[in-house]
Motif scaffolding. Sequence first.
Motif, PDB file in Angstrom:
ATOM      1  N   PHE A 101       0.753  -1.290   0.180  1.00 29.85           N
ATOM      2  CA  PHE A 101       0.030   0.004  -0.214  1.00 29.85           C
ATOM      3  C   PHE A 101       0.839   1.311   0.154  1.00 29.85           C
ATOM      4  O   PHE A 101       0.493   2.263   0.530  1.00 29.85           O
ATOM      5  CB  PHE A 101      -1.027  -0.017   1.263  1.00 29.85           C
ATOM      6  CG  PHE A 101      -2.177  -0.872   1.111  1.00 29.85           C
ATOM      7  CD1 PHE A 101      -2.959  -1.097   0.397  1.00 29.85           C
ATOM      8  CD2 PHE A 101      -1.687  -2.233   1.866  1.00 29.85           C
ATOM      9  CE1 PHE A 101      -3.836  -2.154   0.279  1.00 29.85           C
ATOM     10  CE2 PHE A 101      -2.617  -3.469   1.729  1.00 29.85           C
ATOM     11  CZ  PHE A 101      -3.821  -3.293   0.840  1.00 29.85           C
ATOM     12  N   GLY A 102       1.878   1.191  -0.551  1.00 26.92           N
ATOM     13  CA  GLY A 102       2.872   2.382  -0.659  1.00 26.92           C
ATOM     14  C   GLY A 102       3.592   2.741   0.566  1.00 26.92           C
ATOM     15  O   GLY A 102       4.482   3.728   0.617  1.00 26.92           O
ATOM     16  N   PHE A 122      -7.622   1.850   8.673  1.00 27.20           N
ATOM     17  CA  PHE A 122      -7.549   1.156   7.579  1.00 27.20           C
ATOM     18  C   PHE A 122      -8.331   1.678   6.245  1.00 27.20           C
ATOM     19  O   PHE A 122      -7.887   1.901   5.377  1.00 27.20           O
ATOM     20  CB  PHE A 122      -7.821  -0.436   7.613  1.00 27.20           C
ATOM     21  CG  PHE A 122      -7.567  -1.285   6.420  1.00 27.20           C
ATOM     22  CD1 PHE A 122      -6.262  -1.296   5.989  1.00 27.20           C
ATOM     23  CD2 PHE A 122      -8.433  -2.087   5.661  1.00 27.20           C
ATOM     24  CE1 PHE A 122      -5.858  -1.901   4.857  1.00 27.20           C
ATOM     25  CE2 PHE A 122      -8.042  -2.975   4.594  1.00 27.20           C
ATOM     26  CZ  PHE A 122      -6.603  -2.858   4.352  1.00 27.20           C
ATOM     27  N   GLU A 123      -9.727   2.094   6.732  1.00 27.41           N
ATOM     28  CA  GLU A 123     -10.478   2.729   5.708  1.00 27.41           C
ATOM     29  C   GLU A 123      -9.910   4.151   5.205  1.00 27.41           C
ATOM     30  O   GLU A 123     -10.136   4.434   3.973  1.00 27.41           O
ATOM     31  CB  GLU A 123     -11.895   3.117   6.243  1.00 27.41           C
ATOM     32  CG  GLU A 123     -12.083   4.164   7.398  1.00 27.41           C
ATOM     33  CD  GLU A 123     -13.449   4.306   7.911  1.00 27.41           C
ATOM     34  OE1 GLU A 123     -13.944   4.688   6.901  1.00 27.41           O
ATOM     35  OE2 GLU A 123     -13.673   4.702   8.861  1.00 27.41           O
ATOM     36  N   TRP A 124      -9.169   4.755   6.051  1.00 30.06           N
ATOM     37  CA  TRP A 124      -8.464   6.094   5.436  1.00 30.06           C
ATOM     38  C   TRP A 124      -7.212   5.612   4.703  1.00 30.06           C
ATOM     39  O   TRP A 124      -7.183   6.514   3.773  1.00 30.06           O
ATOM     40  CB  TRP A 124      -8.121   6.945   6.787  1.00 30.06           C
ATOM     41  CG  TRP A 124      -9.315   7.467   7.441  1.00 30.06           C
ATOM     42  CD1 TRP A 124     -10.180   6.908   8.643  1.00 30.06           C
ATOM     43  CD2 TRP A 124      -9.937   8.764   6.981  1.00 30.06           C
ATOM     44  NE1 TRP A 124     -11.125   7.772   8.857  1.00 30.06           N
ATOM     45  CE2 TRP A 124     -11.031   8.928   8.018  1.00 30.06           C
ATOM     46  CE3 TRP A 124      -9.855   9.753   6.031  1.00 30.06           C
ATOM     47  CZ2 TRP A 124     -12.011  10.078   7.892  1.00 30.06           C
ATOM     48  CZ3 TRP A 124     -10.548  10.676   5.997  1.00 30.06           C
ATOM     49  CH2 TRP A 124     -11.624  10.898   6.889  1.00 30.06           C
ATOM     50  N   ASP A 164      -6.251   5.068  -2.745  1.00 32.11           N
ATOM     51  CA  ASP A 164      -7.244   5.035  -3.886  1.00 32.11           C
ATOM     52  C   ASP A 164      -7.526   6.613  -4.574  1.00 32.11           C
ATOM     53  O   ASP A 164      -7.505   6.537  -5.852  1.00 32.11           O
ATOM     54  CB  ASP A 164      -8.726   4.653  -3.669  1.00 32.11           C
ATOM     55  CG  ASP A 164      -8.923   3.202  -3.189  1.00 32.11           C
ATOM     56  OD1 ASP A 164      -7.680   2.513  -3.390  1.00 32.11           O
ATOM     57  OD2 ASP A 164      -9.575   2.767  -2.686  1.00 32.11           O
ATOM     58  N   LEU A 165      -7.304   7.432  -3.815  1.00 30.62           N
ATOM     59  CA  LEU A 165      -7.284   8.745  -4.143  1.00 30.62           C
ATOM     60  C   LEU A 165      -5.961   9.239  -5.181  1.00 30.62           C
ATOM     61  O   LEU A 165      -6.304   9.755  -6.322  1.00 30.62           O
ATOM     62  CB  LEU A 165      -7.448   9.750  -3.050  1.00 30.62           C
ATOM     63  CG  LEU A 165      -7.183  11.415  -3.415  1.00 30.62           C
ATOM     64  CD1 LEU A 165      -8.476  11.738  -4.381  1.00 30.62           C
ATOM     65  CD2 LEU A 165      -7.419  12.209  -2.110  1.00 30.62           C
ATOM     66  N   ALA A 188       4.118   2.081  11.393  1.00 33.40           N
ATOM     67  CA  ALA A 188       3.202   2.639  10.381  1.00 33.40           C
ATOM     68  C   ALA A 188       1.923   1.482  10.032  1.00 33.40           C
ATOM     69  O   ALA A 188       0.870   1.449   9.717  1.00 33.40           O
ATOM     70  CB  ALA A 188       3.853   2.765   8.975  1.00 33.40           C
ATOM     71  N   ASN A 189       2.194   0.044  10.432  1.00 36.10           N
ATOM     72  CA  ASN A 189       1.552  -1.025  10.369  1.00 36.10           C
ATOM     73  C   ASN A 189       0.393  -0.726  11.394  1.00 36.10           C
ATOM     74  O   ASN A 189      -0.796  -1.019  10.934  1.00 36.10           O
ATOM     75  CB  ASN A 189       2.167  -2.117  10.336  1.00 36.10           C
ATOM     76  CG  ASN A 189       1.271  -3.528  10.408  1.00 36.10           C
ATOM     77  OD1 ASN A 189       0.428  -3.676   9.419  1.00 36.10           O
ATOM     78  ND2 ASN A 189       1.370  -4.263  11.511  1.00 36.10           N
ATOM     79  N   VAL A 190       0.619  -0.518  12.502  1.00 36.73           N
ATOM     80  CA  VAL A 190      -0.422  -0.214  13.509  1.00 36.73           C
ATOM     81  C   VAL A 190      -1.321   0.827  13.063  1.00 36.73           C
ATOM     82  O   VAL A 190      -2.646   0.571  13.126  1.00 36.73           O
ATOM     83  CB  VAL A 190       0.037   0.176  15.128  1.00 36.73           C
ATOM     84  CG1 VAL A 190      -0.920   0.374  15.932  1.00 36.73           C
ATOM     85  CG2 VAL A 190       1.170  -1.205  15.427  1.00 36.73           C
TER      86      VAL A 190
END
Length: 418
Positions: free
Chosen positions: A144-145, A173-175, A181-182, A165-167
């Motif tokens: 996810f970059g 997650f939705e953000w 996607d943006l 960063a993973n936490v």
Amino acid sequence: MAITDINEFAHLTDADIEALGRELDAIRRDVEESRGVRDARYIRGVIRLQRSLELGARATLFGSRRRPAWVVGTAMLSLAKIIENMELGHNVTHGQWDWMNDPEIHSTTWEWDMTGPSEHWKRAHNYSHHTYTNIVGMDDDVGFGILRMTRDEKWRPINLLQPIANVILAAGFEWGIALHDLTAQKQLEGVDRFALTSGPNRQFAVKIVRQVGKDFVLFPALTGRAWKHTLAANATANLVRNLWAYAVIFCGHFPDGAEKFTIEQFETENRAQWYLRQMLGSANIDAGPVMAFMTGNLSYQIEHHLFPDLPSNRYAEIAVRVRELCDKYDLPYTTGPLSKQYLLALRTIHKLALPDRFLRRTSDDAPETSSEHKFRLSGSRIAEALRIDAETGRRSGLMSALRAHAEARVERRRKRRT
């Protein structure tokens, strides 16, 4: 490095892979031709269940400020959000139910209960991810970059912060998905990523106002003096949904056995090899009917990647046939309990936060990243084993294992051809 020659990695000939492709095409045709009343009944039943859960949750939260009622209402709301996200939002916008020609259950009209607009997600996920699955440099879903999930990506000092960063990604997650996607939508439209008034930014802003306004303004306001309890319930339900979605996605894409691929592999790839890449690049979760439902049937991630637009309620029966094909063609079928799959992904996140010089395995033969080169490396191991055999006059365990493996493979190919 990642896989460059998928034929060599899978130990299959062009004819083998073409035959595999034809058998998978047959599975698709069988399901498409048998879609009907029971499938439509299933998805409409899921919608009724999800809406009933949400309505019951809202009524429970509105009706009492007592702690037991809050716990029950929040649990129901969490379940409603998970079902809407996993089994409805994800699968409906994949076009799995477009064949019904129902405008209310269609990929062009469904807007999911997430921060990012469905339209942005369909481009970044349905097209980019499912076309370029696990191709390093083409599939932005590989980490996810923000996470380094393969040694094919150069280590940078910022990667030391991966565990943190993973936490953050899991909790929000939705953000994370929405921003991911943006960015993809801006690249598609060729707009300046810093242009605040661009079309993608306006679409994103409208969805944020709608989503945040619903969960953190409208519903709390409707409960009057109990607004704090409702706000806390909504925040908790969103967090639970985010953590669950994150866990399911990571278990399907990043445990050991979910392979990565190079651009060179994609440049010469045909449809049958695309099928093979989906099988090698995905991982399943061992799940019964209830667990499978709660994952949106993404516990069958291999089957989903093979047939992303077939109804999710059919993945269990498809899985039986896909697993038989894996046995027939001597291919791995990567699956395991959710806890195991997630711990493997988590290990990769923490391990690849470090520079390569601290890692023991080679980039061609590591649990999280392997390639056909590891079989070439085996050649030197065989030569060394033969030398030891000659010097000691004994058969090494390595040679016995390699010989048994080769004999089993020859026998499976003989049966397949006959």
